[in-house]
Every structure is written in C-alpha cells, then in structure tokens.
Design a protein around this motif. Structure first.
Motif, PDB file in Angstrom:
ATOM      1  N   PHE A   1      33.978  48.433  39.660  1.00  0.00           N
ATOM      2  CA  PHE A   1      34.841  47.408  39.092  1.00  0.00           C
ATOM      3  C   PHE A   1      33.991  46.140  38.963  1.00  0.00           C
ATOM      4  O   PHE A   1      33.603  45.548  39.975  1.00  0.00           O
ATOM      5  CB  PHE A   1      36.041  47.145  39.995  1.00  0.00           C
ATOM      6  CG  PHE A   1      36.821  48.394  40.350  1.00  0.00           C
ATOM      7  CD1 PHE A   1      37.909  48.789  39.598  1.00  0.00           C
ATOM      8  CD2 PHE A   1      36.450  49.181  41.441  1.00  0.00           C
ATOM      9  CE1 PHE A   1      38.622  49.936  39.925  1.00  0.00           C
ATOM     10  CE2 PHE A   1      37.161  50.326  41.773  1.00  0.00           C
ATOM     11  CZ  PHE A   1      38.244  50.708  41.010  1.00  0.00           C
ATOM     12  N   GLU A   2      33.703  45.745  37.734  1.00  0.00           N
ATOM     13  CA  GLU A   2      32.755  44.649  37.520  1.00  0.00           C
ATOM     14  C   GLU A   2      33.362  43.570  36.625  1.00  0.00           C
ATOM     15  O   GLU A   2      33.974  43.861  35.593  1.00  0.00           O
ATOM     16  CB  GLU A   2      31.473  45.187  36.880  1.00  0.00           C
ATOM     17  CG  GLU A   2      30.370  44.151  36.759  1.00  0.00           C
ATOM     18  CD  GLU A   2      29.051  44.743  36.321  1.00  0.00           C
ATOM     19  OE1 GLU A   2      27.998  44.242  36.743  1.00  0.00           O
ATOM     20  OE2 GLU A   2      29.064  45.728  35.544  1.00  0.00           O
ATOM     21  N   ASP A   3      33.170  42.309  37.047  1.00  0.00           N
ATOM     22  CA  ASP A   3      33.602  41.148  36.255  1.00  0.00           C
ATOM     23  C   ASP A   3      35.079  41.232  35.899  1.00  0.00           C
ATOM     24  O   ASP A   3      35.490  40.913  34.780  1.00  0.00           O
ATOM     25  CB  ASP A   3      32.762  41.020  34.982  1.00  0.00           C
ATOM     26  CG  ASP A   3      31.288  40.788  35.274  1.00  0.00           C
ATOM     27  OD1 ASP A   3      30.981  40.210  36.326  1.00  0.00           O
ATOM     28  OD2 ASP A   3      30.454  41.194  34.453  1.00  0.00           O
ATOM     29  N   MET A   4      35.898  41.629  36.846  1.00  0.00           N
ATOM     30  CA  MET A   4      37.343  41.675  36.616  1.00  0.00           C
ATOM     31  C   MET A   4      37.905  40.262  36.795  1.00  0.00           C
ATOM     32  O   MET A   4      37.711  39.642  37.837  1.00  0.00           O
ATOM     33  CB  MET A   4      38.009  42.633  37.598  1.00  0.00           C
ATOM     34  CG  MET A   4      37.274  43.963  37.759  1.00  0.00           C
ATOM     35  SD  MET A   4      37.183  44.929  36.250  1.00  0.00           S
ATOM     36  CE  MET A   4      38.758  45.733  36.298  1.00  0.00           C
ATOM     37  N   ILE A   5      38.600  39.750  35.781  1.00  0.00           N
ATOM     38  CA  ILE A   5      39.026  38.342  35.811  1.00  0.00           C
ATOM     39  C   ILE A   5      40.542  38.214  35.664  1.00  0.00           C
ATOM     40  O   ILE A   5      41.050  37.201  35.198  1.00  0.00           O
ATOM     41  CB  ILE A   5      38.310  37.527  34.721  1.00  0.00           C
ATOM     42  CG1 ILE A   5      38.532  38.153  33.326  1.00  0.00           C
ATOM     43  CG2 ILE A   5      36.825  37.426  35.018  1.00  0.00           C
ATOM     44  CD1 ILE A   5      37.988  37.319  32.194  1.00  0.00           C
ATOM     45  N   GLN A   6      41.279  39.241  36.060  1.00  0.00           N
ATOM     46  CA  GLN A   6      42.726  39.211  35.969  1.00  0.00           C
ATOM     47  C   GLN A   6      43.307  38.207  36.962  1.00  0.00           C
ATOM     48  O   GLN A   6      42.711  37.900  37.984  1.00  0.00           O
ATOM     49  CB  GLN A   6      43.305  40.598  36.218  1.00  0.00           C
ATOM     50  CG  GLN A   6      43.288  41.075  37.678  1.00  0.00           C
ATOM     51  CD  GLN A   6      41.912  41.333  38.240  1.00  0.00           C
ATOM     52  OE1 GLN A   6      41.008  41.694  37.509  1.00  0.00           O
ATOM     53  NE2 GLN A   6      41.752  41.129  39.532  1.00  0.00           N
ATOM     54  N   GLU A   7      44.491  37.695  36.645  1.00  0.00           N
ATOM     55  CA  GLU A   7      45.191  36.818  37.580  1.00  0.00           C
ATOM     56  C   GLU A   7      45.747  37.601  38.758  1.00  0.00           C
ATOM     57  O   GLU A   7      45.848  37.089  39.864  1.00  0.00           O
ATOM     58  CB  GLU A   7      46.323  36.085  36.860  1.00  0.00           C
ATOM     59  CG  GLU A   7      45.862  35.084  35.810  1.00  0.00           C
ATOM     60  CD  GLU A   7      45.133  33.911  36.438  1.00  0.00           C
ATOM     61  OE1 GLU A   7      45.576  33.432  37.495  1.00  0.00           O
ATOM     62  OE2 GLU A   7      44.109  33.492  35.876  1.00  0.00           O
ATOM     63  N   GLU A   8      46.155  38.820  38.507  1.00  0.00           N
ATOM     64  CA  GLU A   8      46.664  39.700  39.552  1.00  0.00           C
ATOM     65  C   GLU A   8      45.611  39.883  40.639  1.00  0.00           C
ATOM     66  O   GLU A   8      44.478  40.270  40.343  1.00  0.00           O
ATOM     67  CB  GLU A   8      47.015  41.054  38.931  1.00  0.00           C
ATOM     68  CG  GLU A   8      47.206  42.199  39.893  1.00  0.00           C
ATOM     69  CD  GLU A   8      48.442  42.034  40.745  1.00  0.00           C
ATOM     70  OE1 GLU A   8      48.283  41.937  41.971  1.00  0.00           O
ATOM     71  OE2 GLU A   8      49.551  42.011  40.176  1.00  0.00           O
ATOM     72  N   PRO A   9      45.949  39.614  41.917  1.00  0.00           N
ATOM     73  CA  PRO A   9      44.926  39.736  42.965  1.00  0.00           C
ATOM     74  C   PRO A   9      44.582  41.172  43.346  1.00  0.00           C
ATOM     75  O   PRO A   9      43.584  41.400  44.011  1.00  0.00           O
ATOM     76  CB  PRO A   9      45.561  39.001  44.154  1.00  0.00           C
ATOM     77  CG  PRO A   9      47.025  39.110  43.923  1.00  0.00           C
ATOM     78  CD  PRO A   9      47.213  39.070  42.435  1.00  0.00           C
ATOM     79  N   GLU A  10      45.398  42.140  42.930  1.00  0.00           N
ATOM     80  CA  GLU A  10      45.187  43.520  43.352  1.00  0.00           C
ATOM     81  C   GLU A  10      44.434  44.294  42.275  1.00  0.00           C
ATOM     82  O   GLU A  10      45.014  44.662  41.255  1.00  0.00           O
ATOM     83  CB  GLU A  10      46.527  44.187  43.656  1.00  0.00           C
ATOM     84  CG  GLU A  10      47.312  43.471  44.750  1.00  0.00           C
ATOM     85  CD  GLU A  10      48.698  44.044  44.950  1.00  0.00           C
ATOM     86  OE1 GLU A  10      48.973  45.146  44.412  1.00  0.00           O
ATOM     87  OE2 GLU A  10      49.513  43.404  45.623  1.00  0.00           O
ATOM     88  N   ILE A  11      43.148  44.534  42.478  1.00  0.00           N
ATOM     89  CA  ILE A  11      42.411  45.410  41.570  1.00  0.00           C
ATOM     90  C   ILE A  11      42.863  46.845  41.778  1.00  0.00           C
ATOM     91  O   ILE A  11      43.155  47.567  40.829  1.00  0.00           O
ATOM     92  CB  ILE A  11      40.896  45.261  41.789  1.00  0.00           C
ATOM     93  CG1 ILE A  11      40.451  43.848  41.397  1.00  0.00           C
ATOM     94  CG2 ILE A  11      40.119  46.300  40.982  1.00  0.00           C
ATOM     95  CD1 ILE A  11      38.996  43.558  41.684  1.00  0.00           C
ATOM     96  N   ILE A  12      42.931  47.276  43.020  1.00  0.00           N
ATOM     97  CA  ILE A  12      43.561  48.547  43.374  1.00  0.00           C
ATOM     98  C   ILE A  12      44.815  48.229  44.170  1.00  0.00           C
ATOM     99  O   ILE A  12      44.778  47.435  45.111  1.00  0.00           O
ATOM    100  CB  ILE A  12      42.627  49.443  44.199  1.00  0.00           C
ATOM    101  CG1 ILE A  12      41.437  49.916  43.354  1.00  0.00           C
ATOM    102  CG2 ILE A  12      43.385  50.645  44.749  1.00  0.00           C
ATOM    103  CD1 ILE A  12      40.466  50.804  44.105  1.00  0.00           C
TER     104      ILE A  12
END
Length: 700
Positions: free
Chosen positions: A246-257
C-alpha cells in the motif's frame, strides 16, 4: 493437445460429451462470444480475448457449472499478456468454480452513470453473477484497474473495484491505482447474517497486490480492503491478507485495512508513506504479524500502525518506522499501536443496535514489535478514548519485549482515568525524550538504542540481542521466527528482528517491482532451488529451474552494504524443455552482510524474484581464535580499539546458543567450563551486525 479455433466454429463441440479429451483454446473478440465461451468451457480450456482496446462493453457476465474445487482451471486471458484493455463503461461478474481471470486492464472508465438518488454502483469485478450466485475456488490475477471511478455531483457514490463473494477465492498480483469513489477498493462480503449470527466462513486469499494513491474526499468509507461489516462481525472469516503493498495512500479515511470478522490473518504487508494504517475495527482473534509500516516522506503526517478493538488479537513481529500521525497528541488514534476502550455495554453484547460500536480491547497481546524513529505522542497507547462514553476499559493486555525508539514523545501511554484497566508488561526496551510515559514503568527499561539498516529495515541493535524476557512463554506465538522470517536464537531478541538469526531473509519491505500485475506467478519457468554457499571470500551461487523452452532471462542481483540491488550477471534460459542447472561464482571484495536474489524476466516483461540469500563476511583481521582446539578456555583476539565492545557467542551444530560473553578490543579469555567436547561455532556480534562464524573444536 492444444488447438486454437474461433468460438463460432467450435460452439457445438462443447455439448458433445461431459468427458473432455482435449483442452481447447478459444479466441473471441465480442462480448457475446466471450460470455458464451466461458459459460460452456470445460476444465482445462482457455478462452482468449483478441488483443485490442474495447470500449463500453457494459456488463460482462457468465456462469460456468463445469468446474469443481479440484478440477483443472478454466481460464480467461488476453491473446497475449497485457494485450486487452477495457475502457468506458465495463464491469465483470462471474459465477462458478476453478475459474481464472488473468491479465486484463480496466482503464479510465467506470461501471456506469448513477441515476437520480442512486448512491451505489456495481463492482468492476464481482465473484458472483447476481445475488446468491456466488463463486468459489476462483482466482483473479494480473488484473490492473486504473482510474475506474464513477463521478457525480455527490462524491460519496459507492462502488468497490473488487467484490469477493463465496469461499476459497484468491485475488493476487493485481494493480489498483487512483481509486476515488467511496467504499473500499476490495470488499469481502458475507451474506445472510445479522449480528450476532454467523455467516459462512470465506477462506479467501488476498496477496501480492499493489495498491497506490487511494484517495477520497469524504471521510468514512474510503478503505482499501474491508473484510466484512458490523452486521457479520461475529463470522469466522479465516481470510489471509499477505504480501500486499500500500503506497502513497492519501484517503481521508484512516483505515487502509478494516477488519470486521473473526480469525483473519494480516502478515508481511507493507504500508509505505500512506495516510492511515490497519484497523481491527470489528471481529475477534485476528493475527497481525510481520508487517512493515514506514513513513520516510515528511509531507505524510497521518500515518499510523495498528489499531486494535475487541478481543483476542495478536500483534507481533511488526516493524514501525517514521510514523508521525500522533505527533502532537497523546490521545490521537494515529500512533504505532493503539488499544481501545469500549463503549459501555458492548462487551459480548447480543444487541444488534450496538454492533457498530467500539468493543473494548480484551486479552490482546502486543509483543516483539520494533517501533523506531516515530514521533509522538506515544509508541503504544493502552486504553484510547477514556471518557464517559468509552468507559469499558481494556482487560488482560500483554505488552512484552517490544523495542521502542521515539524521536519525540514517550514510549507508552495509559490514561490515568483507566483505573480498572488490567495489563502486564515485561521486557520492553525504550529510548524516548519523554521517558517511559507510564507509571509505574514496570516492564519498561530505558536503553540507548543504536540501529543500522539491513534488509530495508533498521536492524536490531546490540542492546536487544538475547534480551527478551521469558522467551519460553512466547515460543508458541512466534513459532521461532522474527519479522523477516529468520529463525530466532534460543533466547529471543527484543523487537521484530533477530540480530543473529539463522536462515535466509524471506520477508522484507516490499516495493513496486515485487508485487502487482505481471510481477509473479505467471512465468513459464518454475524455480526449483536457489542457494548461496560462501567459502572464504568467494560465493558459489547455484539455481535449478524447470523450463519449457520459453525465452526467459535470469538476472542475478547483489546488494552490498549501504547500496541497492544491482544485476551482476545475466544469462538466458536454455531454449529447451526440462530441468536446467546454473552456477555463478562471485567475489564481492567487501565485508559485512551481502544479499543475493534472482530476477526471472520473460519476453512479456513479466517478472518474479527468488528468496533472498544472505552471506555475512567478517573483516579478515577483525577477530581470530588463538587456540583451536580449545580445552578449558577460548583465547580470542578481537582487533578493535580497547574501548570497543561486542559479544562472542558459542553455538552448537543445531544453532542453540550455549555461551554468550561480552568482549572488548584485544585478547579475551572465555571460560568454557561445563561445555563438553565436540564441534561448535563461535561468532562475534556488534552494533554493525554479526561476523562469519568460525568452527572451533573443544577437546577435553
């Protein structure tokens, strides 16, 4: 026997017999022919889509009832790798068993235009063909989805890119770039369950995928992987998520998983320069180990590690570097490891109206993690959200043998209002400007921690070596390996990495060359073995492959201390079918840890890598044994300044450490009283790593 014919010529053959004598290739170029061919194909058949860019095919769907959980695959692929791209409006829905979807690209399109009041659109790929028609034992691999978003005036229009239904499916070696819409990129769905009832266990495998630049302008609903939901959160999932980047994820949501079911495993994933982390939001008894959470970009101020909610989770052998999401707050949710308070009344509740609340952390173990150069706040927060709403305090927490070095803040935090919280701490080593941060600081010991980078991580310093408390209590948890999948010694090191562990490094931080579409699992060549054998300053490298005559190149790559992997030798595979053996002799001309790996590359630019082999050359004059064989003592000459300290370790042929003694520069006399006659190995370790072991005979 293989034959390639058009679908229109052979359509009648498929109905002649339920017993297929020959696997058949079909070449199609229309949606109708694709759907008909995949509906009728038998195990072993391959349906190829003619190369080209296909616009606005809309819904592509089929059901195939010919496969079984153990039959040969029924494969849908482009005519040549990467040869087919879907644009405009397109989405795929399929049902069956042992169906493999391999090698397509969805680019700059969407799954349709939402109508008035519509907030949810179909997935780009769904492991089902309509409600209740689910797929099992199927695989989606080498697929790229890039900027396939539904845009409207409402930015919260939802559609996942991959919806995983059914059981025992695999999503691997895919690339997902520029996901904007709400809802997670990949969703594991459970059907027919209302909390607290259980749905069917899914047993999916999500591995070796590349997720990049996930964005979403809203807040909740922008995850990358979500497994379950609050309604099905008591379901036993038994899913595995491993080796994803998971690279350079810039979502507002704090949960990537976002985990929302029981008994799932998250291991060997890399979170690089991303806003967010891994959250065990609902569900119980999950394992999180061998993951890498790294921020080396100062612009990223919202990265964190693992958030644990609810019961029975195990968080161990993970590596956290440079995280700064809780830089100015002791109570921010974006810290390396955080354990939650729960909403009053939620613990073990059967009330479905409380299912989407926060359950208290209970019986969770946090052990053998490395937290290095993170900014706090705190490295480990125990009991987040202590207030009148979140009044149910964590119980039965174990925090053990973690290595914590903070650039700002403190090692740990426990809200003083959590007077009913119960936890046990032991063996934790820390270096933090604001101290341990927890009172009393039982189980936390201050230490000066000095790291050096090896295998992409800041390796464990000398202070953590063999320093773990009560190793025997954690053998069942760790199974004798560290975060790099190296075998730990008899007395474990504190933290995720074993300084002088035995065996090859198997896991390390991932990069884009190691995961994603066409980076593994599709080559015609099968690597059977790869070994590296050192003799003095010469390295003999051998590998054996099973080949089918497809043109393939082997690139032998070497990583010297302080450098990156570079190709030092290339050879083309033998253009014949069978088993081939290769050898290369390397003289690296340097000391320290030297890493080798093989890159296998074919004509379609598909690639995969071997395991990494590690050779450790000590400086020729760094140390030597003065009496070999030895009798009562070992006389050891350590060629270093008299103020330099290191450790000498004596191991038996099984790798068990029998003796460990701190030494200084000059001549050292080491007593071997109580050690019987036999053959042993002596090695020296310091802050820079360990030297090559030397054989020594003890003859009494």
């Amino acid at each position: 026997m293989k034959k390639t014919l058009s679908y229109t010529i052979l359509s009648f053959v498929l109905f002649c017999s339920s017993q297929q004598l020959y696997a058949t290739n079909y070449l199609v170029s229309t949606k109708t022919n694709l759907q008909n061919a995949m509906t009728s194909a038998l195990p072993g058949d391959t349906v190829k889509v003619a190369n080209g860019s296909y616009a606005n095919w809309g819904q592509i769907k089929f059901t195939n009832n010919n496969g079984t959980p153990t039959s040969a695959w029924i494969v849908l692929i482009p005519q040549t790798p990467t040869g087919v791209t879907f644009t405009g409006t397109a989405y795929l829905q399929f049902e069956g068993k042992r169906l493999e979807i391999n090698g397509f690209k969805f680019f700059n399109g969407s799954t349709g235009t939402p109508g008035v009041g519509v907030t949810s659109m179909p997935p780009v790929i769904a492991f089902r063909n309509g409600s209740g028609n689910l797929s099992s034992y199927c695989r989606v691999t080498n697929v790229t989805i890039d900027n396939f978003n539904t845009f409207s005036a409402d930015s919260t229009v939802e559609n996942e890119w991959v919806g995983m239904y059914g059981t025992n499916n695999r999503l691997d070696h895919c690339t997902f770039i520029n996901k904007y819409n709400a809802r997670a990129t990949v969703v594991v769905w459970y059907t027919g369950a209302t909390y607290p009832a259980k749905s069917t266990s899914t047993y999916h495998l999500i591995d070796s995928n590349y997720f990049k630049q996930r964005s979403f302008l809203g807040a909740n609903g922008g995850e990358t992987i979500r497994i379950g939901d609050s309604n099905s959160s008591r379901t036993d999932g038994f899913n595995t998520v491993e080796f994803n980047l998971f690279e350079d994820m810039i979502q507002e949501e704090p949960e990537i998983i976002s985990n929302k079911s029981n008994f799932n495993t998250y291991r060997y994933n890399t979170f690089m320069n991303s806003f967010g982390g891994l959250t065990l939001r609902h569900g119980r008894y999950c394992s999180v180990y061998g993951n890498f959470f790294i921020v080396n970009n100062s612009a990223n101020t919202r990265g964190y590690g693992v958030r644990a909610i609810d019961k029975g989770h195990k968080i161990y052998n993970n590596y956290f570097e440079g995280l700064n999401g809780n830089k100015n707050s002791l109570t921010s949710l974006r810290c390396p490891i955080i354990l939650y308070n729960g909403v009053s009344g939620t613990n073990d509740t059967t009330n479905s109206s409380l299912a989407n609340g926060y359950f208290p952390t209970d019986s969770v173990i946090v052990a053998f993690n490395t937290i290095v150069n993170c900014s706090g706040g705190a490295g480990i927060v125990i009991g987040y959200r202590s207030n009148s709403t979140y009044s149910f305090q964590p119980l039965g927490i174990v925090v053990a043998n973690n290595s914590i070095k903070m650039t700002t803040g403190q090692a740990a935090y426990k809200d003083p209002n959590n007077t009913l919280l119960t936890y046990m701490a032991e063996g934790n080593l820390y270096q933090s400007p604001s101290g341990a941060g927890i009172s009393p600081a039982t189980g936390f010991t201050a230490s000066t921690l000095v790291y050096s980078r090896t295998n992409g991580v800041l390796d464990a310093p000398m202070q953590v070596e063999d320093a773990a408390v009560n190793t025997a209590n954690y053998q069942d948890l760790l199974q004798g390996i560290d975060g790099l999948s190296v075998n730990r010694s008899a007395v474990y090191d504190v933290g995720a990495a074993e300084t002088n562990g035995m065996g090859p490094v198997i896991t390390r931080p991932l990069d884009a060359t190691m995961v994603g579409a066409y980076t593994g699992g599709v080559l015609a060549i099968k690597l059977l073995s790869f070994t590296a054998d050192a003799r003095q300053n010469i390295v003999n490298l051998f590998w054996k492959s099973e080949e089918d005559g497809t043109p393939t190149k082997y690139n032998l790559q070497r990583l010297l201390p302080g450098q990156i992997f570079k190709t030092i030798y290339s050879i083309n595979a033998a253009l014949r079918a069978g088993t081939s053996t290769y050898r290369y002799i390397d003289e690296p001309g340097t000391t320290g840890k030297i890493l080798y790996r093989l890159q296998l590359l074919d004509e379609a630019s598909r690639q995969t890598y071997s395991d990494v082999k590690t050779i450790n050359f000590a400086a020729e004059t760094s140390w030597r044994i003065l009496n070999n064989p030895a009798k009562e003592n070992i006389a050891l000459q350590y060629d270093a300044a008299s103020t330099t300290t290191a450790f000498a370790r004596l191991t038996n042929v099984a790798g068990q450490v029998l003796l460990k003694k701190q030494i200084a520069g000059g001549t050292n006399i080491i007593s071997i009283q109580g050690i019987p006659s036999g053959t042993y190995f002596l090695s020296i370790s310091n802050a820079g790593g360990s030297g090559t072991a030397q054989k020594i005979i003890i003859n009494k």
